[in-house]
Design an enzyme around this catalytic site. Sequence first.
Site, PDB file in Angstrom:
ATOM      1  N   SER A  97       2.176  -2.066   5.956  1.00  0.00           N
ATOM      2  CA  SER A  97       3.390  -2.344   5.245  1.00  0.00           C
ATOM      3  C   SER A  97       4.535  -1.340   6.058  1.00  0.00           C
ATOM      4  O   SER A  97       4.655  -1.591   7.278  1.00  0.00           O
ATOM      5  CB  SER A  97       3.221  -1.807   4.046  1.00  0.00           C
ATOM      6  OG  SER A  97       4.409  -2.400   3.196  1.00  0.00           O
ATOM      7  N   TYR A  98       5.109  -0.510   5.524  1.00  0.00           N
ATOM      8  CA  TYR A  98       6.197   0.283   6.085  1.00  0.00           C
ATOM      9  C   TYR A  98       5.678   1.146   7.093  1.00  0.00           C
ATOM     10  O   TYR A  98       6.249   1.605   8.138  1.00  0.00           O
ATOM     11  CB  TYR A  98       6.999   1.079   5.150  1.00  0.00           C
ATOM     12  CG  TYR A  98       7.773   2.365   5.840  1.00  0.00           C
ATOM     13  CD1 TYR A  98       8.904   2.025   6.328  1.00  0.00           C
ATOM     14  CD2 TYR A  98       7.231   3.621   5.682  1.00  0.00           C
ATOM     15  CE1 TYR A  98       9.759   3.278   7.042  1.00  0.00           C
ATOM     16  CE2 TYR A  98       7.899   4.630   6.135  1.00  0.00           C
ATOM     17  CZ  TYR A  98       9.122   4.106   6.826  1.00  0.00           C
ATOM     18  OH  TYR A  98       9.804   5.407   7.498  1.00  0.00           O
TER      19      TYR A  98
END
Length: 268
Positions: A97-98
């Site tokens: 993800s991030y």
Amino acid sequence: MKISRVFTAVLAMLMTVAAGLIFGSGAAVAGPKPTVVLVHGAFADATSWDGVAADLRSRGYRVVVPDNPLRGPAYDASVIEKTVADIDGPVVLVGHSYGGAVITNVHDPKVQSLVYIAAFGPVEGEPVQITIDPIRFPGSQLLPPALGLRIVDDPHAIGGKNVDGYVTDEYFHSVFAQDVSDETAATMLAHQKSAALWANLELGGPPSWANTPSWYLVAGEDRVIPASAQRFMANRMGANTSELPTSHASLVSQPGAVADVIVAAAHG
């Protein structure tokens, strides 16, 4: 006759030594397995990698799971760079993800490959928010009321305060990890870490994937980063790409399959 036997024995010994050198040099070329560094994303902590880390360790890999501060790509990348700097030998750097935006901003010659798990892979000067543009890549459900905001203490921010985003309790299971059990989702929610809003708006630096072999595992049923956005980023970086019909939390719901991709990157 005795000379002939001596000659034969010496020849056999030389052949044995030669074979040992050949096969021994082959083993030396292969070298030790790289260390795998697993970087978690927003709305999670290091425990999100527990299943993947256990699988990799069972295959003989050394695994390091640092804490990602979730303050912004530049600051967070500097923290991960310190982790990598303390590791001897080659590294496979993995981001979820991030965490993908973070590893994209990590530059260390020991990193032999990058792995993106349903992750952001920005180009230089691009904030991660752009890559979930609802016009180009519709489908994200990480919007209010699923996305909440709160003021938090943050010694790295001006005035010691920051605005963080988080997934609200009632939407966490259905939006973030719809393919895990209720019990697992409750555990993940208990470990949720909020992320600074600035982390989505900060401009990225030169991408490490531009000169490092990369792998990308698309989460086909992702309700946070649409699969179309993931495919776009994977194609743009020229990554070795595969796909699973999972939620955003494929590292929790399918740890063995995620570990397989990481092992492929380690061999690659």
